[in-house]
Scaffold this motif. Sequence first.
Motif, PDB file in Angstrom:
ATOM      1  N   UNK A 147       0.828  -1.200   0.000  1.00 22.41           N
ATOM      2  CA  UNK A 147       0.000   0.000   0.000  1.00 22.41           C
ATOM      3  C   UNK A 147       0.859   1.244   0.000  1.00 22.41           C
ATOM      4  N   UNK A 148       0.326   2.287  -0.561  1.00 24.96           N
ATOM      5  CA  UNK A 148       0.870   3.627  -0.368  1.00 24.96           C
ATOM      6  C   UNK A 148      -0.168   4.359   0.464  1.00 24.96           C
ATOM      7  N   UNK A 149      -0.275   5.644   0.351  1.00 24.94           N
ATOM      8  CA  UNK A 149      -1.321   6.358   1.080  1.00 24.94           C
ATOM      9  C   UNK A 149      -2.670   5.766   0.691  1.00 24.94           C
ATOM     10  N   UNK A 150      -3.457   5.268   1.665  1.00 24.91           N
ATOM     11  CA  UNK A 150      -4.712   4.598   1.320  1.00 24.91           C
ATOM     12  C   UNK A 150      -5.706   5.556   0.674  1.00 24.91           C
ATOM     13  N   UNK A 151      -6.277   5.142  -0.435  1.00 20.78           N
ATOM     14  CA  UNK A 151      -7.303   5.930  -1.100  1.00 20.78           C
ATOM     15  C   UNK A 151      -8.667   5.271  -1.008  1.00 20.78           C
ATOM     16  N   UNK A 152      -8.676   3.950  -0.825  1.00 16.01           N
ATOM     17  CA  UNK A 152      -9.933   3.230  -0.680  1.00 16.01           C
ATOM     18  C   UNK A 152      -9.790   2.109   0.333  1.00 16.01           C
ATOM     19  N   UNK A 153     -10.905   1.776   0.962  1.00 13.73           N
ATOM     20  CA  UNK A 153     -10.994   0.599   1.823  1.00 13.73           C
ATOM     21  C   UNK A 153     -12.094  -0.284   1.268  1.00 13.73           C
ATOM     22  N   UNK A 154     -11.826  -1.579   1.087  1.00 18.72           N
ATOM     23  CA  UNK A 154     -12.869  -2.454   0.551  1.00 18.72           C
ATOM     24  C   UNK A 154     -14.009  -2.617   1.554  1.00 18.72           C
ATOM     25  N   UNK A 155     -15.157  -3.088   1.100  1.00 18.69           N
ATOM     26  CA  UNK A 155     -16.275  -3.321   2.024  1.00 18.69           C
ATOM     27  C   UNK A 155     -15.876  -4.279   3.139  1.00 18.69           C
ATOM     28  N   UNK A 156     -16.399  -4.055   4.319  1.00 21.20           N
ATOM     29  CA  UNK A 156     -16.195  -4.940   5.462  1.00 21.20           C
ATOM     30  C   UNK A 156     -14.719  -5.267   5.661  1.00 21.20           C
ATOM     31  N   UNK A 157     -13.946  -4.272   6.066  1.00 19.61           N
ATOM     32  CA  UNK A 157     -12.498  -4.487   6.182  1.00 19.61           C
ATOM     33  C   UNK A 157     -11.906  -3.710   7.349  1.00 19.61           C
ATOM     34  N   UNK A 158     -10.775  -4.228   7.825  1.00 21.51           N
ATOM     35  CA  UNK A 158      -9.914  -3.567   8.807  1.00 21.51           C
ATOM     36  C   UNK A 158      -8.519  -3.521   8.208  1.00 21.51           C
ATOM     37  N   UNK A 159      -7.916  -2.340   8.179  1.00 19.86           N
ATOM     38  CA  UNK A 159      -6.564  -2.194   7.660  1.00 19.86           C
ATOM     39  C   UNK A 159      -5.688  -1.546   8.727  1.00 19.86           C
ATOM     40  N   UNK A 160      -4.503  -2.111   8.940  1.00 16.05           N
ATOM     41  CA  UNK A 160      -3.538  -1.559   9.889  1.00 16.05           C
ATOM     42  C   UNK A 160      -2.287  -1.194   9.109  1.00 16.05           C
ATOM     43  N   UNK A 161      -1.835   0.054   9.254  1.00 17.96           N
ATOM     44  CA  UNK A 161      -0.690   0.561   8.517  1.00 17.96           C
ATOM     45  C   UNK A 161       0.392   0.976   9.517  1.00 17.96           C
ATOM     46  N   UNK A 162       1.599   0.442   9.308  1.00 14.15           N
ATOM     47  CA  UNK A 162       2.732   0.811  10.143  1.00 14.15           C
ATOM     48  C   UNK A 162       3.418   2.027   9.512  1.00 14.15           C
ATOM     49  N   UNK A 163       3.379   3.141  10.198  1.00 11.63           N
ATOM     50  CA  UNK A 163       3.924   4.390   9.642  1.00 11.63           C
ATOM     51  C   UNK A 163       5.424   4.467   9.850  1.00 11.63           C
TER      52      UNK A 163
END
Length: 294
Positions: free
Chosen positions: A278-294
């Motif tokens: 991923x780069x800077x998130x632009x979309x999240x899919x339906x029914x999802x959890x995303x964790x990004x380590x900065x």
Amino acid sequence: MIAATNEWAHKRALAGHPEPFNLKYIGIGNEDIISTTFEERYEMICKGIRERHPEIKICGTVGPFHTPSADYIEGWDFTKKHPDLQDMVDEHYYESTGWFMHHRNYYDNYDRQAAKVYLGEWAASTKTKRPNMETALAEALYLTDIERNGDIVEMTSYAPMLCKDGHSNWNPDMIYFTNTTIRTTPAYEVQRLFSIYDGNQYVHSQLTIDDPQLKHRIGASVVKNLKTGKTYLKLVNALPSTLKVNVKGLNISSKVKCEQLSGNGVEDQKAKAEIIKTSTPTTLPPYSLRVIEL
């Protein structure tokens, strides 16, 4: 206590653990009826522990339900009247996905000077009971708000944790097993992601949503781990449609570590988190959890 001078330390040594356990917390009571008799005996026990082991944090009980149940009210009343005896209280509650989505401000107005909270038993459920994407995402949304109230809620633990097929007396459970197999659930994935991408400092953030009526289904949290120096962004989309995201004020490179949990609909009981690019998130899919380590 050492085995040579204490009876119970001797028994501990015989059981294979000669060194003290270095116990940090002790829970007194569990979903008790907070009666006058209970309070009298409870106070005696707490005073005895305080006198002999002042280094151990005491965790009290406020019954099996959230506010406004009678035991919750009586338990907290006792705790606030005896601030010298309790460091935290053990709250328990199991509710529907809708309750968790619509009570995300539950700890916002807790007394910051009172005892801390150990949310010792909690889980979301639906009519199907076993954890699926719907229940897991409701829990993920709630956990983003738990992180925001980390100065109140010091610890949480999903319950129950383990269930053997054919021998169940409670649903939902986090991990199911047979004599030869283990099956994790989406609830396990949420708990795992929040536990390994954890922080001890909450970073204030603001979530702006075009349609305020959807705010109970969208969540975000930013925490920093002061020991490792890493910062984590968590994004939750409990909507049935793709969510457009515009992140401002955070430096997210194209090489950051990112894990995402997304399922095949709300009834999915087998969804697993996966590492994604991923780069800077632009979309999240339906029914999802995303964790990004900065």
